[in-house]
Design a protein around this motif. Structure first.
Motif, mmCIF file in Angstrom:
data_model
loop_
_atom_site.group_PDB
_atom_site.id
_atom_site.type_symbol
_atom_site.label_atom_id
_atom_site.label_comp_id
_atom_site.label_asym_id
_atom_site.label_seq_id
_atom_site.Cartn_x
_atom_site.Cartn_y
_atom_site.Cartn_z
ATOM 1 N N ARG A 199 -12.123 1.522 -5.634
ATOM 2 C CA ARG A 199 -10.680 1.301 -5.776
ATOM 3 C C ARG A 199 -9.978 1.781 -4.514
ATOM 4 O O ARG A 199 -10.474 2.655 -3.811
ATOM 5 N N VAL A 200 -8.793 1.213 -4.280
ATOM 6 C CA VAL A 200 -8.054 1.534 -3.053
ATOM 7 C C VAL A 200 -7.811 3.045 -2.941
ATOM 8 O O VAL A 200 -7.973 3.629 -1.875
ATOM 9 N N LYS A 201 -7.443 3.697 -4.065
ATOM 10 C CA LYS A 201 -7.126 5.137 -3.969
ATOM 11 C C LYS A 201 -8.362 5.957 -3.586
ATOM 12 O O LYS A 201 -8.255 6.950 -2.873
ATOM 13 N N ASP A 202 -9.548 5.514 -4.059
ATOM 14 C CA ASP A 202 -10.785 6.216 -3.681
ATOM 15 C C ASP A 202 -11.168 5.884 -2.234
ATOM 16 O O ASP A 202 -11.639 6.735 -1.496
ATOM 17 N N ALA A 203 -10.950 4.607 -1.868
ATOM 18 C CA ALA A 203 -11.270 4.172 -0.499
ATOM 19 C C ALA A 203 -10.469 4.990 0.507
ATOM 20 O O ALA A 203 -10.975 5.379 1.553
ATOM 21 N N ARG A 204 -9.225 5.275 0.154
ATOM 22 C CA ARG A 204 -8.370 6.024 1.084
ATOM 23 C C ARG A 204 -8.979 7.404 1.373
ATOM 24 O O ARG A 204 -9.031 7.839 2.514
ATOM 25 N N LYS A 205 -9.467 8.077 0.314
ATOM 26 C CA LYS A 205 -10.063 9.408 0.500
ATOM 27 C C LYS A 205 -11.328 9.316 1.350
ATOM 28 O O LYS A 205 -11.532 10.088 2.276
ATOM 29 N N ILE A 206 -12.195 8.346 1.013
ATOM 30 C CA ILE A 206 -13.485 8.217 1.716
ATOM 31 C C ILE A 206 -13.252 7.927 3.199
ATOM 32 O O ILE A 206 -13.821 8.565 4.086
ATOM 33 N N LEU A 207 -12.390 6.948 3.469
ATOM 34 C CA LEU A 207 -12.160 6.528 4.861
ATOM 35 C C LEU A 207 -11.420 7.611 5.649
ATOM 36 O O LEU A 207 -11.678 7.809 6.832
ATOM 37 N N ARG A 208 -10.515 8.304 4.961
ATOM 38 C CA ARG A 208 -9.774 9.371 5.649
ATOM 39 C C ARG A 208 -10.747 10.446 6.129
ATOM 40 O O ARG A 208 -10.673 10.904 7.273
ATOM 41 N N GLU A 209 -11.676 10.863 5.241
ATOM 42 C CA GLU A 209 -12.668 11.871 5.611
ATOM 43 C C GLU A 209 -13.530 11.386 6.772
ATOM 44 O O GLU A 209 -13.791 12.111 7.722
ATOM 45 N N GLU A 210 -13.968 10.113 6.668
ATOM 46 C CA GLU A 210 -14.873 9.571 7.689
ATOM 47 C C GLU A 210 -14.184 9.504 9.052
ATOM 48 O O GLU A 210 -14.759 9.877 10.068
ATOM 49 N N GLU A 211 -12.928 9.056 9.046
ATOM 50 C CA GLU A 211 -12.192 8.942 10.317
ATOM 51 C C GLU A 211 -11.902 10.327 10.902
ATOM 52 O O GLU A 211 -12.015 10.528 12.106
ATOM 53 N N ALA A 212 -11.555 11.279 10.033
ATOM 54 C CA ALA A 212 -11.276 12.642 10.520
ATOM 55 C C ALA A 212 -12.544 13.256 11.116
ATOM 56 O O ALA A 212 -12.494 13.922 12.156
ATOM 57 N N GLN A 213 -13.697 13.017 10.443
ATOM 58 C CA GLN A 213 -14.984 13.518 10.959
ATOM 59 C C GLN A 213 -15.242 12.976 12.361
ATOM 60 O O GLN A 213 -15.727 13.689 13.238
ATOM 61 N N ASN A 214 -14.930 11.687 12.562
ATOM 62 C CA ASN A 214 -15.177 11.072 13.873
ATOM 63 C C ASN A 214 -14.267 11.648 14.949
ATOM 64 O O ASN A 214 -14.599 11.616 16.139
ATOM 65 N N LEU A 215 -13.107 12.159 14.524
ATOM 66 C CA LEU A 215 -12.134 12.648 15.507
ATOM 67 C C LEU A 215 -12.422 14.080 15.973
ATOM 68 O O LEU A 215 -11.954 14.492 17.015
ATOM 69 N N ILE A 216 -13.175 14.857 15.150
ATOM 70 C CA ILE A 216 -13.369 16.262 15.559
ATOM 71 C C ILE A 216 -14.619 16.429 16.417
ATOM 72 O O ILE A 216 -15.568 15.678 16.310
ATOM 73 N N ASP A 217 -14.562 17.454 17.240
ATOM 74 C CA ASP A 217 -15.658 17.741 18.169
ATOM 75 C C ASP A 217 -16.484 18.886 17.565
ATOM 76 O O ASP A 217 -16.018 20.025 17.487
ATOM 77 N N LEU B 72 0.845 -1.203 0.000
ATOM 78 C CA LEU B 72 0.000 0.000 0.000
ATOM 79 C C LEU B 72 0.875 1.245 0.000
ATOM 80 O O LEU B 72 0.641 2.184 -0.753
ATOM 81 N N ARG B 73 1.892 1.241 0.864
ATOM 82 C CA ARG B 73 2.751 2.426 0.994
ATOM 83 C C ARG B 73 3.589 2.640 -0.262
ATOM 84 O O ARG B 73 3.972 3.762 -0.572
ATOM 85 N N ASP B 74 3.883 1.552 -0.971
ATOM 86 C CA ASP B 74 4.654 1.679 -2.220
ATOM 87 C C ASP B 74 3.758 2.030 -3.395
ATOM 88 O O ASP B 74 4.229 2.179 -4.523
ATOM 89 N N GLY B 75 2.429 2.118 -3.135
ATOM 90 C CA GLY B 75 1.485 2.509 -4.193
ATOM 91 C C GLY B 75 1.231 1.433 -5.237
ATOM 92 O O GLY B 75 0.925 1.731 -6.392
#
Length: 477
Positions: free
Chosen positions: A250-268, A198-201
């Motif tokens: 696709r993995v590259k799209d999943a990364r964007k979707i999950l990143r947004e979702e996780e960041a949303q969960n982290l903010i107050d 994943l990290r090597d793309g």
């Protein structure tokens, strides 16, 4: 909230604006000083800070000379909430003076968006790690799923406690445990390999199935004058458990979707609202365009003039300082900076009601654009018109060059047009360039040559074909 623009000196702010806007130094200077005063005010003790209100600016100048552009560029430069409204919007039939405070609600929305984005960006580094874990989990399910098939039933324990398990069964159980541990180690090893890939793309284009929160479609219900809108789905939305749905991406799209979702969960969100409210009240800027269109001439007033004056009276309390209710809480407008702008062709600033005039103490007159300014507008700014057209045609492999004489001729023509007909400022250049490059743009697929040079003769020829000299004023706009 700290703001990068407020730490810049007035000269630096003007320098930034100079990259995009030619001339109009007085207007840029006034805007830069108004912003710097905001920063100075933020350094004062609380009692003093409350007393100092921003000095609102009134920009006067013909259309197309850069009033709105100055405001737009400021908005881009700033982290501060910014909103642009047309004063004429409030004079529409059946709308007179209604909901003038919607401009403050829009400003609050802008503030929420900026503040939330800033908080999300702080959380992205953690969210990236969490998103990576979820992608690996989707590619290789972890121990939870692997061991689900071999879990013991309740009877195994009962039998074990009662001593009825034979040695053979005991041996089989031990073997199964060992196999399970080994399997777990294999899974861990495989996950590490996937993480590296994943990290090597290497897996960007691979499709995986991820589980995301299902956002219900909400129906907005506008409650009229109060500007309060209720989202039907949100009334019970917080009580109901969050629904999940599976999505194949696709993995590259999943990364964007999950990143947004996780960041949303982290903010107050409560913290976001509190910060945004303060940011809106202390740093907000409202740009009121076409303010001259609500100025009515002196003398006998009737019909439309009455409605225009009504709008001025409705805008007045907001500019003076009042409290406006929004869905995020009450917003106090005392320290919001207002920039008014208008052409003031027919009306004069003195035609505004005196109370409103007094609220715009800084008057700036923008100059008419001359031929030299047009030449600079065509060539100097970072987004200069000629650069834009060159870039557009280069996408299809055509390189286009303008000689200095051609640029001079275009500027001369724009200046004459503005003198002889309506003065529409720099917008005249758009019309001339579009007409000039029309044939080239149209014929691109069939063109043999890859480089086109536009000289003075070509400019004259194009316009000579289209129009007769004495008819020149009828042609462009």
């Amino acid at each position: 909230m700290a703001n990068k623009l407020y730490q810049m000196t007035p000269k630096e702010i003007v320098g930034e604006l100079d990259k995009y806007i030619i001339g109009q130094d007085d207007a840029k200077k006034s805007v830069a000083i108004a912003l710097r005063n905001r920063y100075r005010r933020s350094l004062l003790p609380d009692e003093m800070r409350e007393e100092i209100t921003p000095k609102n600016i009134l920009m006067m100048g013909p259309t197309g000379c850069g009033k709105t552009e100055i405001a737009r560029r400021l908005a881009k430069l700033m982290d501060a909430p910014f909103v642009k409204v047309e004063a004429t919007k409030f004079t529409e039939v059946g709308y007179v003076g209604r909901d003038v405070d919607s401009m403050v609600r829009d400003l609050m929305e802008a503030s929420i968006r900026i503040t939330k984005q800033a908080m999300l960006e702080e959380k992205y580094s953690i969210a990236d790690e969490l998103a990576e874990e979820r992608i690996i989990e989707a590619i290789i399910p972890g121990k939870g799923r692997a061991s689900a098939g071999t879990s013991r039933g309740p009877f195994d324990f009962i039998l074990g406690n009662s001593g009825y398990v034979s040695q053979k069964e005991q041996y089989e159980q031990q073997q199964a445990e060992a196999a399970k541990n080994e399997e777990g180690m294999d899974t861990e090893l495989a996950r590490e390999q996937v993480r590296q890939q994943l990290r090597d793309g290497l897996l960007e284009e691979q499709y995986i199935e991820i589980q995301v929160t299902d956002q219900p479609k909400t129906n907005q219900l506008d409650m009229g004058n109060e500007g309060m809108s209720i989202a039907i789905g949100n009334i019970f939305g917080d009580m109901a458990p969050k629904r999940k749905k599976n999505k194949k991406v696709r993995v590259k799209d999943a990364r964007k979707i999950l990143r947004e979702e996780e960041a949303q969960n982290l903010i107050d969100m409560d913290q976001v609202t509190d910060d945004a409210l303060e940011n809106c009240e202390q740093n907000g800027i409202i740009f009121i365009d076409e303010i001259d269109k609500i100025a009515s001439g002196s003398g006998y007033r009737s019909g439309a003039d009455v409605s225009r004056e009504g709008v001025q009276r409705d805008i007045l309390p907001i500019v003076e300082g009042s409290v406006i209710n929004t869905k995020y809480g009450p917003v106090k407008t005392d320290h919001i900076l207002f920039i008014g702008a208008g052409a003031f062709h027919t009306a004069k600033p003195t035609d505004l009601i005196p109370e409103l005039q007094g609220r715009f103490p800084i008057r700036v007159e923008l100059e008419n654009l001359d031929k030299d300014t047009f030449v600079k507008i065509l060539t100097i700014p970072e987004n200069a018109l000629l650069k834009q057209h060159k870039a557009l045609l280069e996408t299809e492999g055509i390189k286009i060059e303008f000689t200095d004489e051609a640029v001079d001729e275009i500027a001369e023509m724009a200046f004459l047009m503005n003198e002889q007909t309506e003065n529409i400022g720099a917008r005249r250049l758009h019309t001339i360039l579009e007409r000039l490059l029309e044939d080239i743009s149209f014929n691109i697929p069939d063109m043999e040559e890859e480089k086109v040079t536009i000289d003075q003769a070509y400019v004259k020829e194009i316009f000579a074909e289209k129009i007769h000299p004495e008819d020149i004023d009828r042609f462009i706009l």
